[in-house]
Design a protein around this motif. Structure first.
Motif, PDB file in Angstrom:
ATOM      1  N   GLN A  44     -12.650   6.230  51.527  1.00 32.83           N
ATOM      2  CA  GLN A  44     -13.034   4.873  51.932  1.00 32.83           C
ATOM      3  C   GLN A  44     -13.611   4.906  53.338  1.00 32.83           C
ATOM      4  OE1 GLN A  44     -12.399   2.183  49.825  1.00 32.83           O
ATOM      5  NE2 GLN A  44     -11.536   3.560  48.297  1.00 32.83           N
ATOM      6  N   ILE A  45     -14.362   3.850  53.697  1.00 34.85           N
ATOM      7  CA  ILE A  45     -14.820   3.742  55.087  1.00 34.85           C
ATOM      8  C   ILE A  45     -14.016   2.695  55.851  1.00 34.85           C
ATOM      9  CG2 ILE A  45     -17.140   4.539  54.537  1.00 34.85           C
ATOM     10  CD1 ILE A  45     -16.818   0.938  55.434  1.00 34.85           C
ATOM     11  N   GLY A  46     -13.138   1.987  55.154  1.00 34.54           N
ATOM     12  CA  GLY A  46     -12.300   0.995  55.801  1.00 34.54           C
ATOM     13  C   GLY A  46     -11.142   0.600  54.916  1.00 34.54           C
ATOM     14  N   LEU A  47     -10.113   0.013  55.511  1.00 32.24           N
ATOM     15  CA  LEU A  47      -8.938  -0.378  54.744  1.00 32.24           C
ATOM     16  C   LEU A  47      -8.325  -1.627  55.363  1.00 32.24           C
ATOM     17  CD1 LEU A  47      -6.701   1.321  52.629  1.00 32.24           C
ATOM     18  CD2 LEU A  47      -5.395   0.709  54.660  1.00 32.24           C
ATOM     19  N   THR A  48      -7.825  -2.512  54.507  1.00 35.84           N
ATOM     20  CA  THR A  48      -7.123  -3.717  54.943  1.00 35.84           C
ATOM     21  C   THR A  48      -5.750  -3.781  54.292  1.00 35.84           C
ATOM     22  OG1 THR A  48      -9.114  -5.034  55.304  1.00 35.84           O
ATOM     23  CG2 THR A  48      -7.115  -6.235  54.853  1.00 35.84           C
ATOM     24  N   PHE A  49      -4.747  -4.130  55.078  1.00 36.15           N
ATOM     25  CA  PHE A  49      -3.412  -4.402  54.550  1.00 36.15           C
ATOM     26  C   PHE A  49      -3.035  -5.825  54.929  1.00 36.15           C
ATOM     27  CE2 PHE A  49       1.057  -4.941  55.657  1.00 36.15           C
ATOM     28  CZ  PHE A  49       1.661  -4.712  54.436  1.00 36.15           C
ATOM     29  N   VAL A  50      -2.504  -6.586  53.968  1.00 31.95           N
ATOM     30  CA  VAL A  50      -2.083  -7.965  54.216  1.00 31.95           C
ATOM     31  C   VAL A  50      -0.681  -8.164  53.663  1.00 31.95           C
ATOM     32  CG1 VAL A  50      -2.536 -10.408  53.780  1.00 31.95           C
ATOM     33  CG2 VAL A  50      -4.452  -8.838  54.125  1.00 31.95           C
ATOM     34  N   ASN A  51       0.246  -8.584  54.517  1.00 29.27           N
ATOM     35  CA  ASN A  51       1.578  -8.998  54.097  1.00 29.27           C
ATOM     36  C   ASN A  51       1.507 -10.507  53.848  1.00 29.27           C
ATOM     37  OD1 ASN A  51       4.315 -10.115  54.337  1.00 29.27           O
ATOM     38  ND2 ASN A  51       4.910  -8.049  54.953  1.00 29.27           N
ATOM     39  N   LEU A  52       1.541 -10.916  52.601  1.00 29.91           N
ATOM     40  CA  LEU A  52       1.235 -12.300  52.248  1.00 29.91           C
ATOM     41  C   LEU A  52       2.199 -13.322  52.847  1.00 29.91           C
ATOM     42  CD1 LEU A  52       0.158 -11.627  48.577  1.00 29.91           C
ATOM     43  CD2 LEU A  52      -1.316 -12.067  50.541  1.00 29.91           C
ATOM     44  N   PRO A  53       3.524 -13.135  52.790  1.00 28.70           N
ATOM     45  CA  PRO A  53       4.404 -14.113  53.426  1.00 28.70           C
ATOM     46  C   PRO A  53       4.204 -14.200  54.933  1.00 28.70           C
ATOM     47  CG  PRO A  53       5.625 -12.741  51.884  1.00 28.70           C
ATOM     48  CD  PRO A  53       4.277 -12.109  52.046  1.00 28.70           C
ATOM     49  N   SER A  82       4.191 -19.778  48.742  1.00 30.16           N
ATOM     50  CA  SER A  82       5.319 -20.066  47.876  1.00 30.16           C
ATOM     51  C   SER A  82       6.617 -19.528  48.481  1.00 30.16           C
ATOM     52  CB  SER A  82       5.111 -19.416  46.502  1.00 30.16           C
ATOM     53  OG  SER A  82       3.927 -19.853  45.906  1.00 30.16           O
ATOM     54  N   SER A  83       7.732 -20.076  48.018  1.00 27.38           N
ATOM     55  CA  SER A  83       9.026 -19.577  48.450  1.00 27.38           C
ATOM     56  C   SER A  83       9.233 -18.159  47.935  1.00 27.38           C
ATOM     57  CB  SER A  83      10.135 -20.482  47.914  1.00 27.38           C
ATOM     58  OG  SER A  83      10.179 -20.405  46.499  1.00 27.38           O
ATOM     59  N   ASP A  84      10.160 -17.450  48.585  1.00 25.19           N
ATOM     60  CA  ASP A  84      10.427 -16.075  48.167  1.00 25.19           C
ATOM     61  C   ASP A  84      10.814 -16.008  46.692  1.00 25.19           C
ATOM     62  OD1 ASP A  84       9.880 -15.241  50.689  1.00 25.19           O
ATOM     63  OD2 ASP A  84      11.967 -15.069  51.333  1.00 25.19           O
ATOM     64  N   LYS A  85      11.500 -17.016  46.211  1.00 23.61           N
ATOM     65  CA  LYS A  85      11.981 -17.008  44.839  1.00 23.61           C
ATOM     66  C   LYS A  85      10.840 -17.045  43.840  1.00 23.61           C
ATOM     67  CE  LYS A  85      15.081 -19.487  41.696  1.00 23.61           C
ATOM     68  NZ  LYS A  85      16.000 -20.627  41.543  1.00 23.61           N
ATOM     69  N   ASN A  86       9.774 -17.781  44.157  1.00 22.52           N
ATOM     70  CA  ASN A  86       8.682 -17.975  43.209  1.00 22.52           C
ATOM     71  C   ASN A  86       7.479 -17.084  43.482  1.00 22.52           C
ATOM     72  OD1 ASN A  86      10.125 -20.067  41.913  1.00 22.52           O
ATOM     73  ND2 ASN A  86       9.445 -21.528  43.463  1.00 22.52           N
ATOM     74  N   ARG A  87       7.445 -16.419  44.627  1.00 24.67           N
ATOM     75  CA  ARG A  87       6.269 -15.646  44.993  1.00 24.67           C
ATOM     76  C   ARG A  87       6.162 -14.402  44.113  1.00 24.67           C
ATOM     77  NH1 ARG A  87       7.699 -14.615  49.740  1.00 24.67           N
ATOM     78  NH2 ARG A  87       8.288 -12.439  49.438  1.00 24.67           N
ATOM     79  N   GLN A  88       5.022 -14.223  43.476  1.00 21.71           N
ATOM     80  CA  GLN A  88       4.855 -13.088  42.577  1.00 21.71           C
ATOM     81  C   GLN A  88       4.367 -11.855  43.313  1.00 21.71           C
ATOM     82  OE1 GLN A  88       2.356 -13.843  39.212  1.00 21.71           O
ATOM     83  NE2 GLN A  88       2.863 -11.925  38.198  1.00 21.71           N
ATOM     84  N   PHE A  89       3.515 -12.035  44.338  1.00 23.77           N
ATOM     85  CA  PHE A  89       2.954 -10.895  45.053  1.00 23.77           C
ATOM     86  C   PHE A  89       3.459 -10.878  46.490  1.00 23.77           C
ATOM     87  CE2 PHE A  89      -0.261 -11.664  41.734  1.00 23.77           C
ATOM     88  CZ  PHE A  89      -0.232 -10.417  41.133  1.00 23.77           C
ATOM     89  N   GLU A  90       3.698  -9.674  46.996  1.00 27.14           N
ATOM     90  CA  GLU A  90       4.230  -9.498  48.342  1.00 27.14           C
ATOM     91  C   GLU A  90       3.159  -9.073  49.342  1.00 27.14           C
ATOM     92  OE1 GLU A  90       8.188  -7.478  50.192  1.00 27.14           O
ATOM     93  OE2 GLU A  90       6.990  -6.204  48.877  1.00 27.14           O
ATOM     94  N   SER A  91       2.264  -8.204  48.932  1.00 30.23           N
ATOM     95  CA  SER A  91       1.256  -7.694  49.866  1.00 30.23           C
ATOM     96  C   SER A  91       0.032  -7.219  49.110  1.00 30.23           C
ATOM     97  CB  SER A  91       1.829  -6.550  50.709  1.00 30.23           C
ATOM     98  OG  SER A  91       2.338  -5.518  49.889  1.00 30.23           O
ATOM     99  N   LEU A  92      -1.023  -6.994  49.869  1.00 33.75           N
ATOM    100  CA  LEU A  92      -2.286  -6.548  49.292  1.00 33.75           C
ATOM    101  C   LEU A  92      -2.898  -5.474  50.175  1.00 33.75           C
ATOM    102  CD1 LEU A  92      -5.108  -8.579  47.700  1.00 33.75           C
ATOM    103  CD2 LEU A  92      -5.665  -7.154  49.663  1.00 33.75           C
TER     104      LEU A  92
END
Length: 567
Positions: free
Chosen positions: A246-255, A271-281
């Motif tokens: 890759q020539i670049g990279l992104t990390f995102v912590n959604l909460p 969304s609340s922790d209980k309902n959140r389906q994804f944590e990071s990207l």
């Protein structure tokens, strides 16, 4: 097409593109620029060792800025290269020259092949009473440690001559230098005051931050590796799902990103922790001849396993052959019922994004008197294509195409019954030798007296091949039937927009930027500010295409292709 991954990917890619727009347009020339089409280096930023696991976002450039600049010129036509050079020079003046720095003289001699920018914390003192104090960290890899140290020394000498009050501090064997801000103390007591701080860590990195505490925390993360993002197993799993080079990279912590942006941001609350389906990207960035390709990996939140599935398509769905070629926005795939559930659930906590979808759908529901989720979605379980077209001189119109299934007839009967309850006339007309059914409102003519009536068509539908076609006007239906050989599926602009994406996917979300730019600016005020900051990028943005590559129980994979104009 996994809708939630589409919209979450957009946010992270925007951060990546901002860095690329800044770092990639410097006035330098490199060697063999087209080699970047084969990628940069393995997408594993070393500076992740300075970034905490809970950091909201990290963006890394993994090639030298001069290589990007050379690539930009190499892919431009001869007639456009002068303009490209002028843009690059203007950007360097804005970023460096105006601050008394020269890339050639001050940075290029020692800079390595990694530049990482991270938001390390939404609030470094974790005290809501004094407002958010986000921490920012910039890590620059060095390939000539001695020259890097000389640069830092000269940098602070100039600041001291300019009147800055400098503080020198030894922290865990590393010299930390920063400007003493008004009201701040060396222990960062009270309300932190933003300042400028730097540290040279070994022979590898030069660090800059907006608070000394950010640098201290970064040093702690290296000395206690379990604290750093690099040690996160989920982060490593996401990297493993991306292409190697890759020539670049992104990390995102959604909460954490939501906490940083706040509930009033364009992304809205999360969304609340209980309902959140994804944590990071995690998104890896590749260069293509016509733009940027981001390969994305969404990581499931704890206790929220994903449903494993493989891509269902090997080519664009046939339903796209009935979407007009000039359509600026389209969504296509299979099983609308599944998509709609993911879309509404995924966007319900993102105010502006939810409104972007909800407003045009609400207009369609009002015109037809239906509830999209109850009256259309359940029986569309095969191929579908949805397009919002803007004919010259007319209001925007919808075109909806659904592949016939055993449930189609009952679905259409329900729509006809709804139309009749609203007082509409359901009946056939002939267009291009084909029977088309319309939902028509009959109104007294305003031009003549007597019993003459004026027909106001609310919608039209017909069966063609194995597809049921719906439009919001007779004119739109007539255009589709009159020019069957012209469609978005075969349009050159659409073919170019999907060309870099893998053929095995779940469908496409396609956006022609020039056509939707003004409506989006009206709905997202923050977009105008982003356009000012990233003007070179937005001035060249042509289209955006998003797709999904399937998932296992832990990771949802997808891609975003950002097509750019040369002129």
């Amino acid at each position: 097409m996994k809708a939630r991954s589409f919209y979450l990917a957009l946010g992270s890619v925007a951060l990546t593109l901002l860095l690329l727009a800044i770092a990639g347009f410097y006035w330098l020339v490199g060697q063999s620029p087209l080699r970047l089409l084969q990628g940069g280096r393995v997408a594993s930023p070393e500076a992740a060792m300075f970034v905490p696991k809970q950091a909201p976002a990290m963006v890394s450039l993994l090639v030298k800025p001069e290589q990007l600049r050379a690539f930009r010129l190499a892919v431009s036509s001869l007639g456009d290269r002068r303009k490209a050079r002028e843009e690059l020079e203007a950007l360097e003046r804005t970023l460096l020259t105006s601050r008394g720095l020269s890339y050639d003289a001050d940075i290029k001699p020692w800079l390595g092949s990694e530049i990482t920018l991270a938001v390390t914390s939404p609030d470094i003192d974790r005290t809501p009473a004094n407002g958010q104090q986000p921490g920012y960290l910039l890590a620059l890899e060095t390939e000539n440690p001695q020259q890097a140290k000389e640069f830092v020394q000269l940098f602070w000498q100039k600041r001291a001559i300019a009147g800055s009050n400098l503080v020198f501090e030894q922290y865990s064997g590393v010299k930390v230098i920063y400007e003493q801000g008004t009201g701040a103390t060396s222990a960062d007591t009270g309300t932190p005051t933003p300042t400028l701080a730097s540290a040279v860590v070994g022979d590898r990195f030069v660090l800059f931050a907006n608070y000394p505490k950010v640098l201290r925390d970064a040093i702690n993360n290296v000395q206690a590796p379990d604290l750093s993002l690099k040690s996160s197993q989920k982060y490593q799993d996401a990297l493993a799902a991306l292409p190697e080079s890759q020539i670049g990279l992104t990390f995102v912590n959604l909460p954490q990103l939501g906490a940083w942006l706040g509930s009033q941001s364009p992304l809205g609350r999360l969304s609340s922790d209980k309902n959140r389906q994804f944590e990071s990207l995690v998104a890896g960035i590749e260069l293509a001849r016509q733009g940027l390709l981001a390969e994305t990996a969404l990581l499931a939140a704890p206790g929220q396993p994903l449903t494993a599935h493989k891509p269902a398509l090997t080519e664009p769905v046939g339903a796209l052959q009935f979407i007009p070629p000039a359509t600026p926005f389209s969504a296509s795939g299979t099983d609308l019922s599944q998509l709609w559930g993911q879309l509404t659930e995924g966007l319900q906590d993102y105010g502006v994004l939810s409104a972007l979808l909800g407003q045009p759908i609400a207009a369609l529901e009002d015109q037809w008197g239906v509830t999209f989720e109850e009256d259309l979605v359940p029986w569309v379980n095969r191929e579908f294509a949805l397009g919002l077209v803007s004919p010259p001189g007319r209001e925007p119109e919808w075109v909806f195409v659904a592949e016939k299934s055993p449930e189609t007839a009952a679905g259409i009967e329900k729509l006809n019954a709804i139309a009749q309850r609203r007082g509409l006339t359901v009946g056939p007309i002939t267009l291009e030798d084909r029977r088309v059914y319309t939902w028509t409102q009959l109104l007294p003519s305003s031009k003549r007296r007597g019993a003459e009536l004026q027909a106001n068509v609310q919608g039209a539908h017909t069966m063609l091949d194995k597809y049921e076609i719906f439009t919001t006007s007779v004119e739109a239906m007539d255009e589709i039937l009159k020019h069957p050989q012209k469609s978005l599926r075969t349009a050159q602009s659409f073919q170019e927009a999907i060309a870099p994406l893998a053929p095995y996917n779940d469908g496409y979300l396609y956006l022609d930027w020039e056509s939707v730019r003004k409506p989006l600016e009206q709905r997202i005020p923050a977009l105008k500010l982003a356009e000012l900051v990233g003007k070179p990028f937005f001035d060249h943005l042509r289209s955006l295409t998003i797709t999904s590559y399937g998932s296992d129980t832990k990771v949802q994979r997808g891609a975003v292709f950002v097509q750019l104009k040369n002129t």
